[in-house]
Motif scaffolding. Structure first.
Motif, PDB file in Angstrom:
ATOM      1  N   ARG A  34       9.868   5.452   3.604  1.00 14.38           N
ATOM      2  CA  ARG A  34       9.601   4.126   3.843  1.00 14.38           C
ATOM      3  C   ARG A  34       9.230   3.944   5.369  1.00 14.38           C
ATOM      4  O   ARG A  34       8.353   3.220   5.594  1.00 14.38           O
ATOM      5  N   ARG A  35       9.885   4.292   6.249  1.00 17.22           N
ATOM      6  CA  ARG A  35       9.691   4.131   7.676  1.00 17.22           C
ATOM      7  C   ARG A  35       8.505   4.779   8.155  1.00 17.22           C
ATOM      8  O   ARG A  35       7.473   4.239   8.760  1.00 17.22           O
ATOM      9  N   ARG A  41       0.950   2.515   8.171  1.00 20.52           N
ATOM     10  CA  ARG A  41       0.376   0.976   7.849  1.00 20.52           C
ATOM     11  C   ARG A  41       0.090   0.134   9.187  1.00 20.52           C
ATOM     12  O   ARG A  41      -0.934  -0.195   9.250  1.00 20.52           O
ATOM     13  N   LYS A  42       0.991   0.375  10.083  1.00 20.88           N
ATOM     14  CA  LYS A  42       0.828  -0.142  11.273  1.00 20.88           C
ATOM     15  C   LYS A  42      -0.603   0.374  12.321  1.00 20.88           C
ATOM     16  O   LYS A  42      -1.125  -0.396  12.639  1.00 20.88           O
ATOM     17  N   ARG A  56      -4.477   5.336  -0.992  1.00 23.26           N
ATOM     18  CA  ARG A  56      -4.139   3.872  -0.974  1.00 23.26           C
ATOM     19  C   ARG A  56      -3.105   3.718  -2.311  1.00 23.26           C
ATOM     20  O   ARG A  56      -2.334   2.531  -2.324  1.00 23.26           O
ATOM     21  N   ARG A  57      -3.133   4.234  -3.480  1.00 21.53           N
ATOM     22  CA  ARG A  57      -2.246   4.247  -4.478  1.00 21.53           C
ATOM     23  C   ARG A  57      -0.974   4.193  -4.272  1.00 21.53           C
ATOM     24  O   ARG A  57      -0.090   3.772  -5.081  1.00 21.53           O
ATOM     25  N   PHE A  58      -0.350   4.796  -3.144  1.00 22.31           N
ATOM     26  CA  PHE A  58       0.937   4.884  -2.767  1.00 22.31           C
ATOM     27  C   PHE A  58       1.426   3.761  -2.000  1.00 22.31           C
ATOM     28  O   PHE A  58       2.691   3.644  -1.690  1.00 22.31           O
ATOM     29  N   LYS A  64       3.862  -4.306  -0.057  1.00 23.80           N
ATOM     30  CA  LYS A  64       3.420  -3.536   1.098  1.00 23.80           C
ATOM     31  C   LYS A  64       4.125  -2.336   1.448  1.00 23.80           C
ATOM     32  O   LYS A  64       3.985  -1.726   2.519  1.00 23.80           O
ATOM     33  N   ARG A  65       4.809  -1.772   0.482  1.00 22.56           N
ATOM     34  CA  ARG A  65       5.849  -0.724   0.662  1.00 22.56           C
ATOM     35  C   ARG A  65       5.171   0.426   0.188  1.00 22.56           C
ATOM     36  O   ARG A  65       4.400   0.709  -0.606  1.00 22.56           O
TER      37      ARG A  65
END
Length: 103
Positions: A34-35, A41-42, A56-58, A64-65
């Motif tokens: 998750r981290r 994403r950042k 993108r499907r993940f 938004k996780r």
């Protein structure tokens, strides 16, 4: 000094590799995965990088996780004529539908 285009290309490669690593890691350590997905994403937001559908499907569109089928997401096939694949995020409950093409 590198140009903006070079920085964006490097950011795209980095985001793809970190997201792929997060998906592989999710089965053993979900918190670490998750981290890693948050970091990817950042980077994508900072450099305006868009990923293809296979990556993108993940990412859940609701929270938004990171979502990985079988770990924190449920995948179901829909009934009826326009058959759809439904992916339910078990974190927030958001359902993402992907309609399959008719032959």
């Amino acid at each position: 000094m590198r140009s903006r285009r070079q920085a964006k290309e490097e950011a795209e490669v980095a985001a793809k590799s970190v997201l792929d690593t997060a998906v592989r890691t999710a089965g053993e350590d979900l918190a670490l995965a998750r981290r890693q997905a948050e970091l990817a994403r950042k980077v994508m937001l900072r450099f305006n990088v868009r990923l293809d559908y296979s990556r993108r499907r993940f990412i859940c569109r609701g929270c938004k996780r990171l979502i990985v089928p079988g770990v924190n997401a449920r995948v179901r096939l829909g009934h009826g004529k326009p058959t759809a694949v439904r992916v339910t995020c078990l974190e927030c409950g958001h359902v993402n539908k992907k309609i399959l093409r008719q032959p």
